[in-house]
Design a protein around this motif. Structure first.
Motif, short mmCIF file in Angstrom:
data_model
loop_
_atom_site.label_atom_id
_atom_site.label_comp_id
_atom_site.label_asym_id
_atom_site.label_seq_id
_atom_site.Cartn_x
_atom_site.Cartn_y
_atom_site.Cartn_z
N LEU A 130 0.83 -1.21 0.00
CA LEU A 130 0.00 0.00 0.00
C LEU A 130 0.86 1.26 0.00
CD1 LEU A 130 -2.72 -1.21 2.52
CD2 LEU A 130 -2.96 -0.97 0.04
N THR A 131 2.02 1.19 0.65
CA THR A 131 2.95 2.33 0.64
C THR A 131 3.42 2.63 -0.77
OG1 THR A 131 3.73 1.94 2.90
CG2 THR A 131 5.21 3.12 1.42
N ILE A 132 3.92 1.59 -1.45
CA ILE A 132 4.45 1.78 -2.81
C ILE A 132 3.34 2.17 -3.78
CG2 ILE A 132 5.68 0.65 -4.71
CD1 ILE A 132 7.14 -1.04 -2.60
N GLU A 133 2.15 1.62 -3.57
CA GLU A 133 1.02 2.00 -4.41
C GLU A 133 0.72 3.49 -4.25
OE1 GLU A 133 -3.39 0.19 -5.35
OE2 GLU A 133 -2.85 0.55 -3.25
N ASN A 134 0.79 4.00 -3.04
CA ASN A 134 0.57 5.43 -2.81
C ASN A 134 1.66 6.28 -3.44
OD1 ASN A 134 -1.84 6.22 -1.10
ND2 ASN A 134 -1.07 4.51 0.10
N PHE A 135 2.89 5.82 -3.37
CA PHE A 135 4.00 6.58 -3.93
C PHE A 135 4.04 6.49 -5.46
CE2 PHE A 135 6.68 6.13 0.17
CZ PHE A 135 6.25 7.36 0.63
N SER A 137 2.44 3.22 -8.06
CA SER A 137 1.25 2.59 -8.66
C SER A 137 1.14 1.17 -8.14
CB SER A 137 1.36 2.57 -10.19
OG SER A 137 2.41 1.70 -10.59
N ALA A 138 -0.03 0.55 -8.37
CA ALA A 138 -0.23 -0.85 -7.95
C ALA A 138 0.71 -1.78 -8.72
CB ALA A 138 -1.68 -1.26 -8.18
N ARG A 139 0.95 -1.49 -9.99
CA ARG A 139 1.85 -2.32 -10.80
C ARG A 139 3.27 -2.28 -10.22
NH1 ARG A 139 6.52 -0.71 -14.10
NH2 ARG A 139 6.86 -2.41 -15.58
N THR A 140 3.73 -1.09 -9.89
CA THR A 140 5.08 -0.96 -9.30
C THR A 140 5.14 -1.66 -7.95
OG1 THR A 140 5.42 1.15 -10.42
CG2 THR A 140 6.81 0.71 -8.52
N ALA A 141 4.07 -1.57 -7.17
CA ALA A 141 4.06 -2.17 -5.83
C ALA A 141 4.21 -3.68 -5.90
CB ALA A 141 2.75 -1.81 -5.11
N ARG A 142 3.45 -4.34 -6.77
CA ARG A 142 3.53 -5.81 -6.80
C ARG A 142 4.86 -6.29 -7.37
NH1 ARG A 142 -0.95 -4.49 -10.26
NH2 ARG A 142 -0.43 -4.71 -12.48
N LEU A 143 5.40 -5.56 -8.34
CA LEU A 143 6.69 -5.96 -8.91
C LEU A 143 7.83 -5.71 -7.92
CD1 LEU A 143 6.40 -4.73 -12.61
CD2 LEU A 143 6.13 -7.05 -11.73
N ALA A 144 7.79 -4.59 -7.21
CA ALA A 144 8.85 -4.26 -6.26
C ALA A 144 8.87 -5.23 -5.09
CB ALA A 144 8.67 -2.83 -5.75
N LEU A 145 7.69 -5.74 -4.69
CA LEU A 145 7.62 -6.65 -3.55
C LEU A 145 7.84 -8.11 -3.94
CD1 LEU A 145 4.63 -5.18 -1.53
CD2 LEU A 145 7.01 -5.26 -0.83
N PHE A 146 7.82 -8.42 -5.24
CA PHE A 146 7.97 -9.81 -5.67
C PHE A 146 9.26 -10.45 -5.16
CE2 PHE A 146 8.67 -12.90 -9.34
CZ PHE A 146 7.84 -13.88 -8.79
N LEU A 175 3.49 0.07 9.06
CA LEU A 175 2.29 0.89 9.21
C LEU A 175 2.65 2.38 9.26
CD1 LEU A 175 0.33 -1.27 11.82
CD2 LEU A 175 -0.20 -0.99 9.38
N SER A 176 3.77 2.71 9.91
CA SER A 176 4.21 4.12 9.99
C SER A 176 4.54 4.66 8.60
CB SER A 176 5.44 4.24 10.90
OG SER A 176 5.17 3.79 12.19
N ILE A 177 5.28 3.86 7.82
CA ILE A 177 5.65 4.32 6.47
C ILE A 177 4.41 4.43 5.59
CG2 ILE A 177 7.05 3.80 4.44
CD1 ILE A 177 8.99 2.29 6.27
N TRP A 178 3.48 3.50 5.74
CA TRP A 178 2.22 3.58 4.98
C TRP A 178 1.46 4.85 5.32
CZ3 TRP A 178 -2.76 0.48 6.40
CH2 TRP A 178 -3.77 0.77 5.47
N GLN A 179 1.41 5.20 6.60
CA GLN A 179 0.72 6.43 7.00
C GLN A 179 1.41 7.65 6.39
OE1 GLN A 179 -2.07 7.04 8.14
NE2 GLN A 179 -1.98 9.16 8.81
N TYR A 180 2.74 7.63 6.38
CA TYR A 180 3.47 8.73 5.73
C TYR A 180 3.12 8.79 4.25
CZ TYR A 180 7.25 11.39 3.62
OH TYR A 180 7.96 12.31 2.89
N ALA A 181 3.04 7.62 3.59
CA ALA A 181 2.73 7.57 2.16
C ALA A 181 1.32 8.08 1.88
CB ALA A 181 2.89 6.14 1.64
N ARG A 182 0.38 7.79 2.77
CA ARG A 182 -0.99 8.27 2.60
C ARG A 182 -1.03 9.80 2.66
NH1 ARG A 182 -4.29 7.25 6.60
NH2 ARG A 182 -6.21 7.30 5.37
N LEU A 183 -0.32 10.36 3.62
CA LEU A 183 -0.27 11.83 3.73
C LEU A 183 0.41 12.43 2.50
CD1 LEU A 183 0.70 12.12 7.50
CD2 LEU A 183 -1.53 12.61 6.49
#
Length: 549
Positions: A130-135, A137-146, A175-183
């Protein structure tokens, strides 16, 4: 599905299916939110499938597991941290988290612990996505976490497989980084509620494991810098409200800890044994000495090195191609590198080559991956990235296939799920002839597994005695040890120094009799009744009379 061959084959098949789904997702013009979420579930499903046999091993894989469980057992009966237990580098939140099932009647064993740790791992991976998706995209998030999911799924290193004491702090950092990404995504750094939550989540990290503090501080510092960058555009009142919210959120939990420790009379113990003691924790050399040794440490940790290979590959590809598309988002690359630096410092500073410390680097590396992957957007580049991850894991598995028959993982793989039964050693059986579950047990050495096997809480704060026999602060720790012995009057005392104790194997150097005040106390109040598995078992003299009458 008990056959290890079928289980291994199923794991590789699931891996290839997930890889194919990631590639296929790149060829779709647009994925719905449900389809994107489905790919995240596929990644988590692969991790779950590969981890499932480990989740049902009811034996100790690493002493850290027994330390967490013995602390949780103690808190179930004696719920004041620093009065009855001291987790050393582990914070109180990690122990209370593991104790939660015990408060509702669930037995505290290794299976329960591993499921709790796996839940934290799921939170870490999901919040990372969810952090990478916020920063990006969803495509980048799933590839980066693979690569991370593949690493965690296929690792054969017990230091990455056991329920580590880093897991809760990693989940809170995620969770902290995700909250930062949401903001960041919402450009809502004037949100007092959002900043308060960010400060609060970050402040929990040091109380899960102090070692996670540098990474949490890096997140808070990024929030402050982003907030101050908006100083000229925000009304002054709004700006200072935002600053106050971030600071206030970060102070709420620490102040609560101060109030509680003062109320229960353990504030000085909190300062002395957790804050001061852990700042002084580490081997006898400088940070720069350990930094020079760090590359060799990683090079000898094959599974983690394989996890890093795709990062080296994507950076090299970016340098060769140098794509120019969209916003560079350099600030996000700097944020990722700052997290790498902070986490690296946390790993290197203690000077101990504990492999599971490397888990702190996992998500920061994925965030750096994400920045480069976001620049390489063609379907061919996706195919090459996924294929490289699969190939690197496959080569690593082939090279590590010939593990010795005595390797613990080799033994467990032979009969998946056959180690789900709780086991009591002969030492534990002997102890339970003299006492019963729920009574205190003191173990001298580093063998908290006996507290777990007997389901007996600790009779002293320390479930390992490293600080009583090593380091410059021995007198303080020894004095507390004797105070604890006098207060608990544990019916049984085990001197476990020997082959069953981690590090403390030499009885001549570390046996209880080398601690004069302890020897005097044991000689006065206890009687040696047995030597089992090279452990000396003592019972209180008044209890011995009850047992023999």
């Amino acid at each position: 599905m008990k056959s290890p061959l079928l289980w291994e084959t199923g794991g590789w098949l699931a891996f290839l299916i997930v890889a194919a789904l990631l590639i296929r997702g790149d060829f779709r013009s647009q994925l719905s939110r449900n389809q994107q979420f489905g790919l995240l579930i596929a990644l988590l499903g692969l991790l779950f499938f590969k981890r499932l046999p480990i989740l049902f091993i009811n034996w100790e894989l690493n002493p850290d597991e027994s330390q967490l469980l013995s602390q949780a057992l103690t808190l179930k009966h004696h719920p004041v941290y620093w009065k009855y237990i001291d987790g050393a580098t582990m914070g109180p939140l990690s122990s209370y988290y593991v104790a939660l099932p015990g408060y509702v009647g669930v037995p505290l064993n290794y299976i329960v612990l591993r499921w709790l740790a796996f839940a934290c791992m799921v939170v870490s991976v999901t919040s990372g996505y969810l952090t990478i998706e916020n920063f990006f995209s969803a495509r980048t998030a799933r590839l980066a976490l693979f690569p991370l999911v593949a690493f965690l799924a296929f690792t054969t290193n017990m230091d990455f497989l056991h329920a580590t004491n880093e897991q809760l702090s990693l989940a809170l950092i995620g969770l902290s980084i995700w909250q930062y990404a949401r903001l960041w995504r919402q450009q809502a750094f004037d949100s007092t509620t959002g900043l308060f939550l960010l400060g609060f989540l970050s402040s929990l990290v040091p109380f899960a494991k102090l070692q996670g503090t540098p990474t949490a501080l890096a997140v808070v510092l990024a929030a402050f810098l982003t907030l101050f960058s908006q100083y000229s555009t925000l009304p002054r009142s709004k700006f200072w409200q935002a600053v106050a919210s971030l600071v206030g959120g970060g102070l709420v939990f620490p102040l609560l800890v101060v109030v509680l420790t003062l109320s229960f009379g353990v504030f000085s113990d909190f300062l002395q044994f957790y804050i001061a003691g852990n700042f002084a924790y580490g081997a006898e050399a400088s940070f720069w000495d350990f930094l020079l040794l760090f590359p060799a440490f990683i090079a000898h940790t094959t599974d983690f090195l394989v996890f890093l290979l795709p990062t080296f590959a994507v950076i090299l590809a970016w340098l060769v191609i140098r794509p120019r598309n969209g916003d560079n988002k350099v600030s996000l690359l700097l944020f990722g590198l700052a997290l790498v630096a902070a986490s690296g410092y946390a790993i290197i500073k203690p000077g101990n080559a504990f492999t599971h410390y490397l888990l702190y680097l996992c998500f920061p590396v994925c965030l750096v991956n994400a920045w480069f992957i976001d620049k390489l957007r063609t379907s061919l580049q996706t195919i090459l990235w996924v294929a490289f991850v699969v190939l690197s894991i496959g080569i690593s598995a082939f090279l590590q296939a010939d593990k010795p028959a005595s390797d613990p993982l080799t033994i467990y793989k032979k009969t998946p799920f056959d180690f789900r039964f709780f086991r009591r050693s002969p030492t534990a059986q002997e102890v339970l002839k003299l006492a019963k579950s729920g009574e205190d047990l003191v173990v001298w050495g580093w063998a908290p597994m006996y507290n777990v096997q007997t389901q007996m809480p600790q009779g002293v704060c320390d479930n390992h005695v490293i600080r009583c026999v090593m380091g410059s602060n021995q007198p303080v720790h020894r004095a507390r040890y004797i105070r604890n012995m006098e207060a608990s009057r544990a019916p049984v005392f085990i001197d476990a120094v020997g082959p069953n104790s981690i590090w403390l194997n030499d009885r001549a150097r570390f046996g209880y009799e080398t601690f004069p005040e302890l020897k005097q106390y044991i000689d006065q109040y206890y009687r040696l009744v047995a030597e089992v598995e090279h452990n000396r078992v003592f019972v209180r003299k008044d209890r011995y009379k009850m047992v023999t009458d």
